[in-house]
Design a protein around this motif. Sequence first.
Motif, PDB file in Angstrom:
ATOM      1  N   ASP A 150      40.490   5.283  48.843  1.00  0.00           N
ATOM      2  CA  ASP A 150      40.786   5.536  47.546  1.00  0.00           C
ATOM      3  C   ASP A 150      42.080   5.338  47.138  1.00  0.00           C
ATOM      4  OD1 ASP A 150      42.491   7.770  48.496  1.00  0.00           O
ATOM      5  OD2 ASP A 150      40.756   8.866  49.110  1.00  0.00           O
ATOM      6  N   GLY A 151      42.424   5.357  45.941  1.00  0.00           N
ATOM      7  CA  GLY A 151      43.563   4.776  45.296  1.00  0.00           C
ATOM      8  C   GLY A 151      44.915   5.635  45.926  1.00  0.00           C
ATOM      9  N   VAL A 152      44.481   7.097  46.007  1.00  0.00           N
ATOM     10  CA  VAL A 152      45.756   8.045  46.354  1.00  0.00           C
ATOM     11  C   VAL A 152      46.006   7.499  47.971  1.00  0.00           C
ATOM     12  CG1 VAL A 152      46.146  10.218  47.147  1.00  0.00           C
ATOM     13  CG2 VAL A 152      44.801  10.007  45.061  1.00  0.00           C
ATOM     14  N   ALA A 153      45.329   7.054  48.613  1.00  0.00           N
ATOM     15  CA  ALA A 153      45.409   6.670  50.118  1.00  0.00           C
ATOM     16  C   ALA A 153      46.347   5.472  50.107  1.00  0.00           C
ATOM     17  CB  ALA A 153      44.480   6.695  50.999  1.00  0.00           C
ATOM     18  N   ALA A 154      46.072   4.415  49.237  1.00  0.00           N
ATOM     19  CA  ALA A 154      46.815   3.332  48.930  1.00  0.00           C
ATOM     20  C   ALA A 154      48.240   3.482  48.563  1.00  0.00           C
ATOM     21  CB  ALA A 154      46.177   2.213  48.112  1.00  0.00           C
ATOM     22  N   GLU A 155      48.337   4.316  47.657  1.00  0.00           N
ATOM     23  CA  GLU A 155      49.557   4.681  46.975  1.00  0.00           C
ATOM     24  C   GLU A 155      50.640   5.301  47.888  1.00  0.00           C
ATOM     25  OE1 GLU A 155      49.183   5.273  42.325  1.00  0.00           O
ATOM     26  OE2 GLU A 155      48.259   6.738  43.329  1.00  0.00           O
ATOM     27  N   ARG A 156      49.891   6.221  48.788  1.00  0.00           N
ATOM     28  CA  ARG A 156      50.768   6.944  49.757  1.00  0.00           C
ATOM     29  C   ARG A 156      51.137   6.053  50.747  1.00  0.00           C
ATOM     30  NH1 ARG A 156      52.571  11.550  52.102  1.00  0.00           N
ATOM     31  NH2 ARG A 156      52.493  11.774  54.523  1.00  0.00           N
ATOM     32  N   LEU A 157      50.371   5.134  51.313  1.00  0.00           N
ATOM     33  CA  LEU A 157      50.839   3.950  52.376  1.00  0.00           C
ATOM     34  C   LEU A 157      52.090   3.376  51.678  1.00  0.00           C
ATOM     35  CD1 LEU A 157      50.624   2.495  54.929  1.00  0.00           C
ATOM     36  CD2 LEU A 157      48.814   0.972  53.851  1.00  0.00           C
ATOM     37  N   ILE A 158      51.814   2.845  50.530  1.00  0.00           N
ATOM     38  CA  ILE A 158      53.007   2.004  50.071  1.00  0.00           C
ATOM     39  C   ILE A 158      54.372   2.819  49.882  1.00  0.00           C
ATOM     40  CG2 ILE A 158      53.731   0.632  48.010  1.00  0.00           C
ATOM     41  CD1 ILE A 158      51.559  -0.591  49.695  1.00  0.00           C
ATOM     42  N   ASP A 159      54.182   4.004  49.460  1.00  0.00           N
ATOM     43  CA  ASP A 159      55.191   4.924  49.404  1.00  0.00           C
ATOM     44  C   ASP A 159      55.868   5.216  50.809  1.00  0.00           C
ATOM     45  OD1 ASP A 159      57.071   6.954  48.114  1.00  0.00           O
ATOM     46  OD2 ASP A 159      55.652   8.569  48.452  1.00  0.00           O
ATOM     47  N   GLN A 160      55.077   5.280  51.739  1.00  0.00           N
ATOM     48  CA  GLN A 160      55.387   5.570  53.300  1.00  0.00           C
ATOM     49  C   GLN A 160      56.302   4.140  53.893  1.00  0.00           C
ATOM     50  OE1 GLN A 160      51.893   6.520  54.835  1.00  0.00           O
ATOM     51  NE2 GLN A 160      52.438   8.371  55.376  1.00  0.00           N
ATOM     52  N   LEU A 161      55.678   3.115  53.521  1.00  0.00           N
ATOM     53  CA  LEU A 161      56.452   1.499  53.870  1.00  0.00           C
ATOM     54  C   LEU A 161      57.746   1.673  53.110  1.00  0.00           C
ATOM     55  CD1 LEU A 161      53.181  -0.567  53.974  1.00  0.00           C
ATOM     56  CD2 LEU A 161      54.348   0.543  55.954  1.00  0.00           C
ATOM     57  N   ALA A 162      57.612   1.965  51.785  1.00  0.00           N
ATOM     58  CA  ALA A 162      58.750   1.731  50.930  1.00  0.00           C
ATOM     59  C   ALA A 162      60.170   2.702  51.379  1.00  0.00           C
ATOM     60  CB  ALA A 162      58.652   1.828  49.550  1.00  0.00           C
ATOM     61  N   SER A 163      59.528   3.680  52.032  1.00  0.00           N
ATOM     62  CA  SER A 163      60.879   4.699  52.467  1.00  0.00           C
ATOM     63  C   SER A 163      61.515   4.163  53.677  1.00  0.00           C
ATOM     64  CB  SER A 163      60.086   5.984  52.672  1.00  0.00           C
ATOM     65  OG  SER A 163      59.245   6.014  53.694  1.00  0.00           O
ATOM     66  N   LEU A 164      60.740   3.498  54.375  1.00  0.00           N
ATOM     67  CA  LEU A 164      61.397   2.615  55.731  1.00  0.00           C
ATOM     68  C   LEU A 164      61.996   1.385  55.233  1.00  0.00           C
ATOM     69  CD1 LEU A 164      58.347   3.873  57.800  1.00  0.00           C
ATOM     70  CD2 LEU A 164      60.725   4.603  57.806  1.00  0.00           C
ATOM     71  N   GLY A 165      61.950   1.005  54.217  1.00  0.00           N
ATOM     72  CA  GLY A 165      62.317  -0.384  53.988  1.00  0.00           C
ATOM     73  C   GLY A 165      61.611  -1.541  54.238  1.00  0.00           C
ATOM     74  N   VAL A 166      60.208  -1.293  54.193  1.00  0.00           N
ATOM     75  CA  VAL A 166      59.468  -2.321  54.834  1.00  0.00           C
ATOM     76  C   VAL A 166      58.942  -3.034  53.303  1.00  0.00           C
ATOM     77  CG1 VAL A 166      57.026  -2.820  55.789  1.00  0.00           C
ATOM     78  CG2 VAL A 166      58.641  -1.191  56.680  1.00  0.00           C
ATOM     79  N   THR A 203      56.581  -4.521  50.619  1.00  0.00           N
ATOM     80  CA  THR A 203      55.334  -4.024  49.987  1.00  0.00           C
ATOM     81  C   THR A 203      54.729  -4.727  48.999  1.00  0.00           C
ATOM     82  OG1 THR A 203      56.096  -2.350  48.513  1.00  0.00           O
ATOM     83  CG2 THR A 203      55.781  -1.535  50.669  1.00  0.00           C
ATOM     84  N   PRO A 204      53.262  -4.867  49.010  1.00  0.00           N
ATOM     85  CA  PRO A 204      52.726  -5.592  47.798  1.00  0.00           C
ATOM     86  C   PRO A 204      53.025  -4.638  46.401  1.00  0.00           C
ATOM     87  CG  PRO A 204      51.026  -4.640  49.066  1.00  0.00           C
ATOM     88  CD  PRO A 204      52.266  -4.422  49.743  1.00  0.00           C
ATOM     89  N   PRO A 205      52.693  -5.322  45.340  1.00  0.00           N
ATOM     90  CA  PRO A 205      52.573  -4.613  44.123  1.00  0.00           C
ATOM     91  C   PRO A 205      51.183  -3.920  44.099  1.00  0.00           C
ATOM     92  CG  PRO A 205      51.957  -7.104  43.760  1.00  0.00           C
ATOM     93  CD  PRO A 205      52.677  -6.754  45.328  1.00  0.00           C
ATOM     94  N   VAL A 206      51.532  -2.749  43.145  1.00  0.00           N
ATOM     95  CA  VAL A 206      50.315  -1.733  43.307  1.00  0.00           C
ATOM     96  C   VAL A 206      49.845  -1.759  41.532  1.00  0.00           C
ATOM     97  CG1 VAL A 206      49.548   0.726  43.259  1.00  0.00           C
ATOM     98  CG2 VAL A 206      51.392  -0.405  44.967  1.00  0.00           C
ATOM     99  N   PRO A 207      48.705  -1.916  41.338  1.00  0.00           N
ATOM    100  CA  PRO A 207      48.138  -1.963  40.099  1.00  0.00           C
ATOM    101  C   PRO A 207      48.560  -0.471  39.293  1.00  0.00           C
ATOM    102  CG  PRO A 207      46.487  -2.621  41.558  1.00  0.00           C
ATOM    103  CD  PRO A 207      47.500  -2.217  42.610  1.00  0.00           C
ATOM    104  N   THR A 208      48.746  -0.820  37.940  1.00  0.00           N
ATOM    105  CA  THR A 208      49.192   0.628  37.209  1.00  0.00           C
ATOM    106  C   THR A 208      47.947   1.175  36.828  1.00  0.00           C
ATOM    107  OG1 THR A 208      49.235  -0.822  35.302  1.00  0.00           O
ATOM    108  CG2 THR A 208      51.449  -0.396  36.431  1.00  0.00           C
ATOM    109  N   GLY A 209      48.193   2.506  36.417  1.00  0.00           N
ATOM    110  CA  GLY A 209      46.904   3.138  36.245  1.00  0.00           C
ATOM    111  C   GLY A 209      45.988   3.567  37.368  1.00  0.00           C
ATOM    112  N   HIS A 210      44.699   3.892  36.903  1.00  0.00           N
ATOM    113  CA  HIS A 210      43.814   3.965  37.998  1.00  0.00           C
ATOM    114  C   HIS A 210      43.415   3.114  38.796  1.00  0.00           C
ATOM    115  CE1 HIS A 210      40.347   5.894  39.995  1.00  0.00           C
ATOM    116  NE2 HIS A 210      39.728   4.779  39.578  1.00  0.00           N
ATOM    117  N   ILE A 211      43.416   3.206  40.252  1.00  0.00           N
ATOM    118  CA  ILE A 211      43.213   2.366  41.461  1.00  0.00           C
ATOM    119  C   ILE A 211      41.930   2.440  41.710  1.00  0.00           C
ATOM    120  CG2 ILE A 211      44.154   1.087  43.549  1.00  0.00           C
ATOM    121  CD1 ILE A 211      46.649   2.541  42.869  1.00  0.00           C
TER     122      ILE A 211
END
Length: 594
Positions: free
Chosen positions: A348-364, A366-374
């Motif tokens: 689901d979109g929430v899981a994808a957004e959380r993963l990107i947030d986690q990776l970004a917090s570590l400086g990894v 990340t790919p672009p995330v679609p805006t709005g509902h995923i």
Amino acid sequence: MSAVRDAGGGSRVAVLARRGKFFVAEPFFGAGPRPVVSRDRQVSVGDLIVVRAGSGRNGRGGGRATVVKRIGRSDVARDVVEALMVDRGLRRRFDPAVEHEARDVSAASLAGDDATGWSSDRRDLRSLPTFTVDPATARDFDDAISAAQEDDGTRRVWVHIADVSAYVRPGSLLDREAYRRGTSVYVPGAVEPMLPEALSNRACSLVPGQDRLAVTTEIVLEGAKVRSSAFYRSVIRSDERLDYGAVDRIFDGRSRAAGSWGPALEVARAAAAALEERRASRAALSLESVEPEFEFDDRGDVISAEAVEQTESHRMIEHLMISANEQVARLLVSRRVPTLYRVHERPDGVAAERLIDQLASLGVPTPPVPTGHITPQQAADVIGEASQLVEQWTASRGGRGRRALTSLVLRSLKQAYYDQRNRGHAGLQLSSYCHFTSPIRRYPDLICHRALLSAVTGDEPAPAVSWVGEAGPWCSAREREAMSIERDADDIVGCFALERWLRAADPDEALEGEVVGLAGAGAFVAFGPRGEFEGLLPVRMLRGDWWELNEQGTMLVGTRGGATIRLGDPVQVRVGSIDAPRGRVDLLPGWEVD
């Protein structure tokens, strides 16, 4: 690790101990009753035993326990793993009637009896250069490969899979027992097989130099594009039994392919490379796994441990097997034959957004995330692209952080399962997928064999729709149980290996490690010469600050000083305590703390 369980018939696994004048059965894997046992001359203090509780007066319990079986010693790694398997309800043997049936069909097959599938309808592929590639310790060989370069530039690949359906007939004793088990369970130094050894390691195993019955998927590849595929029963003869290490040595030039199978190996390598490139372009998951590998001596003590990473040889076989599985699934979908599909639903979109947030917090990166509902498909694309960036980023850092970040990616996904409905495989970015290539060790693969053969040869009955519907949840549950046992067994043997390694090490020397996981209780650290050991560094041991897990779960933050412990960070530790039965290692900081 589980608590002590009923090992069947009211029996439990325990270790024999002495308490004053009495001998008692101490629970070995967790809390539980400690019944007094009548001393059996065949067992000694420290032995792992199976005991059955006594009934006491009037059948109300409270009597002495009886020793049913001696398993081994509680200080021997292989014996403890055996005890774990018994504790988890594995039978560790087959019913004599099942063994007898297996020996009968195996003997008939090895004698070339038509009743077991030796008929003129099979294609004779024994002249094809053929090889198997498996772990060095493998004994059951499900799959073999042949490959050839065609004059028009295409590559023809034959994926030969053991024809287990020729031996295990629907409704037979063998079939019912294989279904009950659902899967083989592989632990260090032992296996609980789905099929008796007469089949799993002999008649069905594609050993070199022996004629074997197979179901072959023949695929013609133009680059990574499948130009055509065909399916049929065959008889093959493997020319060489290769292991992953041997193939990697050939690939990197340290060894030569001396047999007739050498050109076939090169074609298979090129075909797999093209398939891997296509898979990457589809944003399919790219995850490099690390598996523990242990070596035992004759007594059963573990003498070495190694963290084995996936190499090109592993990836070659993986991509060829995935291709075969996909082609079988596509045909079964088109023919609408009842079968079990391997389903991996889109995240689901929430899981994808959380993963990107986690990776970004570590400086990894990340790919672009679609805006709005995923949408689920967009979420699968984002996670697939993220996994590829993680692999590239960690490779540029010499692999540091790979284990931790791979775990983050995996936790963002839904769990795969078996189902009669084809819902696609999000991780592989495939619309149709099934498990077909390991029928010796997985029952869903046997179902797919029967379904395929009912469609292309008509000499197998198609599985009943209602039965397949029930088989999906059952096989999924058996798979999860097997994974739990295998994971706990790895942890147990890892503890024994660590104890042995520490005996030759300086107990006061700090060990270099890497943070591979985090929880509120502390940091999980991989350490050792090759990162083969793992333990928990509790935050309660990090005095001088109050540590809290950040919102993303990617770092522990000291609320007073602002220091951080992040996933992938190098860290020094010392071993505090080892609890082998529970597979637990508690660590101490390898630096001075206030």
